[in-house]
Design a protein around this motif. Sequence first.
Motif, PDB file in Angstrom:
ATOM      1  N   LYS A 187     -28.627 -20.079 -15.882  1.00 11.33           N
ATOM      2  CA  LYS A 187     -27.145 -19.969 -15.835  1.00 11.33           C
ATOM      3  C   LYS A 187     -26.661 -19.315 -14.764  1.00 11.33           C
ATOM      4  O   LYS A 187     -25.544 -19.359 -14.471  1.00 11.33           O
ATOM      5  N   GLN A 188     -27.404 -18.416 -14.169  1.00  8.82           N
ATOM      6  CA  GLN A 188     -26.902 -17.773 -12.737  1.00  8.82           C
ATOM      7  C   GLN A 188     -26.889 -18.671 -11.743  1.00  8.82           C
ATOM      8  O   GLN A 188     -26.027 -18.395 -10.779  1.00  8.82           O
ATOM      9  N   ILE A 189     -27.505 -19.794 -11.939  1.00  7.83           N
ATOM     10  CA  ILE A 189     -27.347 -20.635 -10.534  1.00  7.83           C
ATOM     11  C   ILE A 189     -26.181 -21.400 -10.517  1.00  7.83           C
ATOM     12  O   ILE A 189     -25.746 -21.969 -11.600  1.00  7.83           O
ATOM     13  N   SER A 190     -25.430 -21.481  -9.481  1.00  4.75           N
ATOM     14  CA  SER A 190     -24.315 -22.219  -9.260  1.00  4.75           C
ATOM     15  C   SER A 190     -24.411 -23.690  -9.651  1.00  4.75           C
ATOM     16  O   SER A 190     -25.510 -24.261  -9.386  1.00  4.75           O
ATOM     17  N   LEU A 191     -23.533 -24.095 -10.227  1.00  8.23           N
ATOM     18  CA  LEU A 191     -23.500 -25.216 -10.754  1.00  8.23           C
ATOM     19  C   LEU A 191     -23.832 -26.510  -9.733  1.00  8.23           C
ATOM     20  O   LEU A 191     -24.647 -27.464  -9.743  1.00  8.23           O
ATOM     21  N   PHE A 192     -23.114 -26.147  -8.548  1.00 10.10           N
ATOM     22  CA  PHE A 192     -23.320 -27.335  -7.446  1.00 10.10           C
ATOM     23  C   PHE A 192     -24.585 -27.175  -6.920  1.00 10.10           C
ATOM     24  O   PHE A 192     -25.035 -28.075  -6.172  1.00 10.10           O
ATOM     25  N   ALA A 193     -25.506 -26.028  -7.262  1.00  8.37           N
ATOM     26  CA  ALA A 193     -26.811 -25.969  -6.545  1.00  8.37           C
ATOM     27  C   ALA A 193     -27.569 -26.906  -7.129  1.00  8.37           C
ATOM     28  O   ALA A 193     -28.716 -27.072  -6.776  1.00  8.37           O
ATOM     29  N   TRP A 194     -27.163 -27.547  -8.538  1.00 10.95           N
ATOM     30  CA  TRP A 194     -28.223 -28.433  -9.051  1.00 10.95           C
ATOM     31  C   TRP A 194     -27.895 -29.791  -8.548  1.00 10.95           C
ATOM     32  O   TRP A 194     -28.924 -30.814  -8.738  1.00 10.95           O
ATOM     33  N   ALA A 231     -22.383 -29.021 -16.730  1.00  8.00           N
ATOM     34  CA  ALA A 231     -21.256 -28.093 -16.750  1.00  8.00           C
ATOM     35  C   ALA A 231     -20.766 -27.719 -17.766  1.00  8.00           C
ATOM     36  O   ALA A 231     -20.308 -26.623 -18.136  1.00  8.00           O
ATOM     37  N   TYR A 282     -14.350 -27.710 -17.647  1.00 14.78           N
ATOM     38  CA  TYR A 282     -15.488 -27.498 -16.523  1.00 14.78           C
ATOM     39  C   TYR A 282     -15.997 -28.797 -16.196  1.00 14.78           C
ATOM     40  O   TYR A 282     -16.210 -29.247 -15.233  1.00 14.78           O
TER      41      TYR A 282
END
Lengths: 279, 246
Positions: free
Chosen positions: B90-97, B119, B176
């Motif tokens: 969950k620490q990973i930024s959403l857009f990094a996915w 999201a 989100y």
Amino acid sequence: MAHAGTLTISNLSKQYEVKGEVLPVLKDITLTINPGEFVSIVGSSGCGKSTLLRLLIGLEEDYQGEILLDGGRIVGTSLERGIVFQEHRLFPWLSVEKNIGLGLLNAKVPEEEKRRSIQEHIELVGLSGFETAYPYQLSGGMAQRVAIARALVNRPEILLLDEPFGALDALTRAHLQQELHRIWQQESITMILVTHDVEEAIYLGDKVVVMEPRPGRVRRIVPVALAHPRDRAAYEFVRIKEDVMREFIGQPAEEVIEPPLRAHDAPSDRLPSTFRFAV
Amino acid sequence: MLPLGLFVLWWMASKYGWSQSPLLVPPGKVWATAVEQTTSGQLWIGLRSSLWRDLAGFTIGASAGLLFGAAMGLSRLFENTIGPSFHTLKQISLFAWIPLISVWFGLGDTAKVAFLSLAAFFPVVLNTFEGIRSVPRESIEVARVFKFSRWQLLTKVVFPSALPSIFTGIHLGLVYAWLATLGAEYLLVSGKGIGNTMIDGREHFWMDLVLFGVIVVGLVGFSLTWIAGHVEARLLRWRGTSVAQF
């Protein structure tokens, strides 16, 4: 269904372990409570009176000695024993009648009888017309009435009350004490009231158990042989109160009368009762 | 008041020619575009596919989040085994996915729905978990006094007690997911959607179309929040306070 039971507590001790150190909470409590009796337990904070009640209801286990109800050892909670906590502990998402109905959730009686019993108990605590109200719509005193009805609806043999009026203002408290007395007479069940209010203890109790702290022990049992309704200003009443107070603080009565505030509240972490008005 | 003031300023700026910048289109032109987009059906085509993806992704993400959060809240074993991985992810930024998702699912609808269900997933999990874990001990004791079974404890105490928090999660998930709907259309450019309409506008320098898109996106977000607020207020009437106060 309700047969008031005899509660026998013998050589009851209880200790907690805090960081490897043994902390005795209750020591050698021996007490017999007869069917239909009203017993008040008074003591300052930290004398283990609430722990005693939690042992009786079955929320705390792991003790030495014996707690017997009609000869049988108390293990865990049971529908035979009801409790009213200091906070009303109603479920905010349920209406008054649904909250009371929770007391009957696991009772083996037909639905129709449950409904009737709920209605009877709403009447018993004087809340007719508030059946569908939610807890947020009730005053503190009314919420505590609902809690009493919820505890009684299953017709337990024993009702335990853990400072039930402690958070209420003085007028509401006096009124509910009167109501509780009426309910006790009407239902003729055993009631055990834990309180730090000596007057309340004497007003309601057949006997007053005075406890002393660290570790919690029974200091004295004071019988209250006064007829009901009791007059708090009567000579006999005041005399018993002074008697209890003396046990309480271990000081001569003369010095206790001087400050009108309840002296035993002072060392505790509670607010003085005069400030509790605002709560 | 502030939006009204800005609008008047905008209107005056274009009427009196304070700025010759092509970025400043008069409100009238935006209105004309709005009418044209609405009547020609262009708006509905984009909006429909955006909303469809939004709801599909939200439903998948929120349902999965609800189950996952409940499992984590109710089972120490689940929390101890799966929890740490979840908290790391969950620490990973959403857009990094996005790169991963585009590799796995391509650039089409599947990828977009997967992205925005992700999201919605995280806030629902966290708030469901939080809600279940913060059931007061006092309430659980009442259940013990009345001899509730595990199932009764769950349905009569734990779940209702956690409901406000769960709703917060769902509410956040909805917001989100809608933000991610737009994000997905920008980053996984293919197909139709209100975001694609705005990209078209930008590429052809039709500022009126871009502004119209902004307004539509804002209105949709506002409506979604409004609906969620009202559903919540209705279901949580017992709290005595209305959450939807606009």
